[in-house]
Design an enzyme around this catalytic site. Structure first.
Site, PDB file in Angstrom:
ATOM      1  N   GLU A   1       0.850  -1.228   0.105  1.00 31.40           N
ATOM      2  CA  GLU A   1      -0.091   0.040   0.136  1.00 31.40           C
ATOM      3  C   GLU A   1       0.968   1.054  -0.121  1.00 31.40           C
ATOM      4  OE1 GLU A   1      -1.478   3.135   0.561  1.00 31.40           O
ATOM      5  OE2 GLU A   1      -1.849   2.842   2.507  1.00 31.40           O
TER       6      GLU A   1
ATOM      7  N   GLU B   1       3.485   8.847  -3.755  1.00 29.48           N
ATOM      8  CA  GLU B   1       4.512   8.035  -2.648  1.00 29.48           C
ATOM      9  C   GLU B   1       5.497   7.293  -3.389  1.00 29.48           C
ATOM     10  OE1 GLU B   1       2.713   6.002   0.377  1.00 29.48           O
ATOM     11  OE2 GLU B   1       1.865   7.839   1.327  1.00 29.48           O
TER      12      GLU B   1
END
Length: 706
Positions: free
Chosen positions: A161, A170
């Site tokens: 994740e 990210e």
């Protein structure tokens, strides 16, 4: 949580190794101060900021990861293969433990953030998976494969994740590409399997007000923005927001939702690091393209049966069916999963183009390794190059937050100020404006007065210089950089007040400090400030601080202890939040904590401690999990501008909040079921020499008060 430290410099002087001194810029005084901190303050602040708790409270996310992992492991076993799972960025170790419990033959987890990795190791051990899960304290891109290395063999199932509001922000693209090249077998199953980014073009003057400055009418004239602001691409930072909380009738969809990018996490060949997509779309309405609303979905499994959606309520897959059944959007909003780690996003086109329902338009989306940007074209041909992302060239979007830009566009608020200012200003007046980026200063100049505008922030000063030039007011508005430069006699002092460094509403008390050298005979607008509070039952906001205990049957109490200890050391008890995005019910009526008269000098104050002289009663049953705090600015005896509730408070009903500031929030350590037998006790502490305001809140049973 946000602290009063826009920058910090560590000092190496210690006191018996029990503390360090941290230098910070106080937003109220504008002065640089030293504050004594725990010797490992920076370390604990980093832990407290990880915000894993909010993510782990997301039950839908947890359950769908669990279900997809179970299906992937079963699929490998049914095909006669062993299941070797790699969990990248394991955090608490939750996904790795899920894989182990689902029967994976081997599980390797990596976590580069050492404090979190150490915590995960203990959690994994406590839950009985110490022998089944190998924890590597590295980034996945630093891991090695082979005999005696981090992984003895490549994995054939990846679970991770590494997503944010922009999906790829990210570094997801680089993470997945590297994993396929170095850490995974051919034909590996990836959980999630793919991700889809959706985009919808809308017309919305209210959403636009976060990005573009509107004209301000002043009697028979107008304050207009510089032309460069009309075509500025805007801020490169994503505008993340809870789109579900934006009223559906405040925008008009011009195009139907479009799949703008689809990322196949299971295939290294399709993960382009730079990409541009041009979609030719038939509009569904006529209007001006003010914004592009963006969200994403994850298909968790290879069959596409498990969907994890971040869509706002009106775009969720089940919304259309339920609305046909008669369900309202507000009712649907109560049912959908809440999450703050993955919000939705608003992007603003560099040029606003008109869209007609009878003419196809082109929606162009681009991305690089980490960011997204969009534009809209009416031409049939689109440049076949990936344009550079937005970079502000007008200073407005660098100098001010989106909330501040929205506040500058608040017509009702501007009219209140102008009405009071008009009553006090005479054409021969010299007025001192103590506010960063105050367009009302230009309005005062239009009324005939001379204005001295204090601008000690470089970016704000450059922005205001362009406004002054554009509106032909260089002979009426003098911009100075220091309060010491305001030596000229002034007839009126005014401000909104707003300062770039302010985080919490009362940080704008800097206005009061600036006035310390002026006699009380000089009129001042506003004349005072009041801090208010109210007891609240937040629907979801408390989850960003609430302990987990267990998560999907796994004991993660050690994580709670780590985060709580870190928060106690590094966090202030009140943080700033845009409460319009977070539904909550009033449990009490508003209560007054402190009233300040700006005709008093701050130098006359000494350290004060205030507390309620009578209990603040809870007036309805509920779960008391927070106190909301805000400021009212008293312009004169008859006019007030509030940063708090926009409608009268009725205990037991939702609170409507002013959208262009962040209010203060105290989230309770322990959530309490309250009734009318309860009340709130509070204390306020003010140290004028340091410009610090601190709060303390407790709930009390009537029986305890006697």
């Amino acid at each position: 949580m946000l602290t009063f430290a826009p920058f910090a410099l560590r000092c190496f002087y210690t006191v018996k190794r029990m503390s360090v001194f941290t230098r910070y810029l106080n937003p109220i005084t504008g002065e640089s101060n030293w504050e004594e901190k725990h010797p490992d303050y920076d370390f604990y602040q980093e832990i407290a900021r990880t915000a894993f708790a909010d993510m782990l409270h997301d039950r839908e996310r947890n359950e769908k990861y669990y279900t997809a992992l179970k299906a992937a492991i079963r699929k490998k076993h049914e095909s006669g293969e062993e299941a070797h799972v790699l969990d990248i960025g394991t955090g608490t170790g939750l996904l790795a433990m899920m894989a182990a419990k689902c029967g994976a033959d081997t599980v390797t987890a990596c976590e580069a953030f050492r404090p979190m990795a150490n915590c995960a190791s203990k959690i994994i051990e406590r839950n009985g998976f110490g022998e089944q899960i190998k924890l590597i304290r590295k980034r996945s891109t630093k891991m090695t494969v082979g005999f005696g290395k981090d992984m003895a063999r490549r994995a054939n199932i990846l679970v991770t994740e590494v997503f944010d509001t922009e999906l790829i922000g990210e570094g997801a693209l680089l993470t997945f590409r590297h994993a396929h090249e170095e850490l995974l077998e051919e034909g590996s199953i990836v959980v999630p399997n793919n991700g889809t980014l959706w985009a919808q073009v809308v017309e919305s003057p209210s959403i636009r007000s976060w990005n573009r400055i509107n004209s301000i009418g002043v009697m028979d004239s107008t304050i207009v923005p510089p032309p460069v602001m009309e075509t500025c691409p805007g801020s490169s930072a994503v505008h993340d927001v809870q789109l579900t909380q934006i009223p559906y009738d405040s925008f008009t969809p011009l195009l139907p939702p479009q799949t703008i990018f689809k990322f196949d996490w299971s295939s290294k060949t399709s993960l382009e690091l730079k990409e541009m997509i041009a979609l030719h779309v038939k509009p569904i309405a006529t209007g001006m393209a003010h914004a592009i609303l963006v969200w994403w979905d994850l298909e968790m499994d290879t069959e596409g049966q498990i969907l994890l959606s971040c869509a706002p309520v009106w775009a969720r897959p089940e919304a259309k069916i339920k609305r046909l059944e008669g369900a309202s959007l507000s009712k649907l909003a109560e049912e959908i999963p809440w999450r703050d780690h993955w919000l939705q996003a608003i992007y603003y086109p560099p040029v606003e183009v008109p869209i007609s329902i009878d003419k196809e338009v082109t929606l162009v989306g681009s991305h690089d390794d980490y960011s997204l940007w969009f534009h809209i074209e009416n031409e049939e041909k689109v440049q076949s190059v990936i344009r550079q992302g937005p970079v502000c060239d007008c200073y407005l979007h660098i100098a001010y937050s989106r909330s501040r830009i929205g506040q500058l566009n608040d017509q009702e608020r501007n009219e209140k100020f102008l009405k009071v200012l008009q009553k006090h200003i005479k054409p021969n007046y010299t007025c001192l404006c103590l506010t960063d980026g105050c367009l009302l200063a230009l309005a005062v100049a239009k009324l005939g007065a001379k204005v001295i505008l204090l601008e000690d922030n470089n970016l704000s000063r450059r922005t205001m210089e362009s406004f002054v030039d554009t509106n032909g007011l260089t002979d009426k508005v003098q911009i100075v950089q220091s309060i010491q430069d305001c030596a000229e006699k002034v007839d009126l002092i005014f401000g909104e007040p707003y300062f770039v460094l302010s985080i919490l509403p009362w940080d704008n008390l800097r206005f009061w400090y600036f006035m310390r050298n002026y006699p009380p005979e000089i009129p001042r607008i506003p004349a005072g400030m009041t801090i208010w509070g109210i007891a609240v039952e937040f629907k979801d906001l408390q989850k960003i601080r609430a302990p987990l205990g267990t998560c999907e049957g796994f004991d993660v109490a050690l994580f709670d202890e780590l985060v709580q200890k870190s928060s106690d050391i590094s966090d202030a008890p009140v943080e700033a939040q845009p409460l319009w995005e977070y539904p909550g019910r009033a449990l009490s009526l508003p209560f007054k904590l402190w009233e300040v008269d700006f005709y008093d000098s701050v130098d006359e104050y000494r350290y004060i401690e205030l507390q309620n002289t009578s209990p603040v009663p809870i007036l309805t049953t509920g779960k008391y999990n927070g106190i909301a705090l805000w400021v009212d600015w008293q312009l004169d005896n008859n006019t007030m501008v509030s940063t708090g509730p926009t409608k009268d408070i009725v205990p037991g009903t939702p609170i409507s909040w002013y959208p262009f500031v962040r209010q203060g929030v105290h989230l309770c350590r322990n959530i309490i079921d309250v009734t009318s037998q309860h009340s709130i006790a509070w204390k306020l502490f003010f140290d004028p020499s340091e410009g610090n305001i601190k709060f303390s809140f407790n709930s009390v049973l009537d029986s305890e008060k006697k």
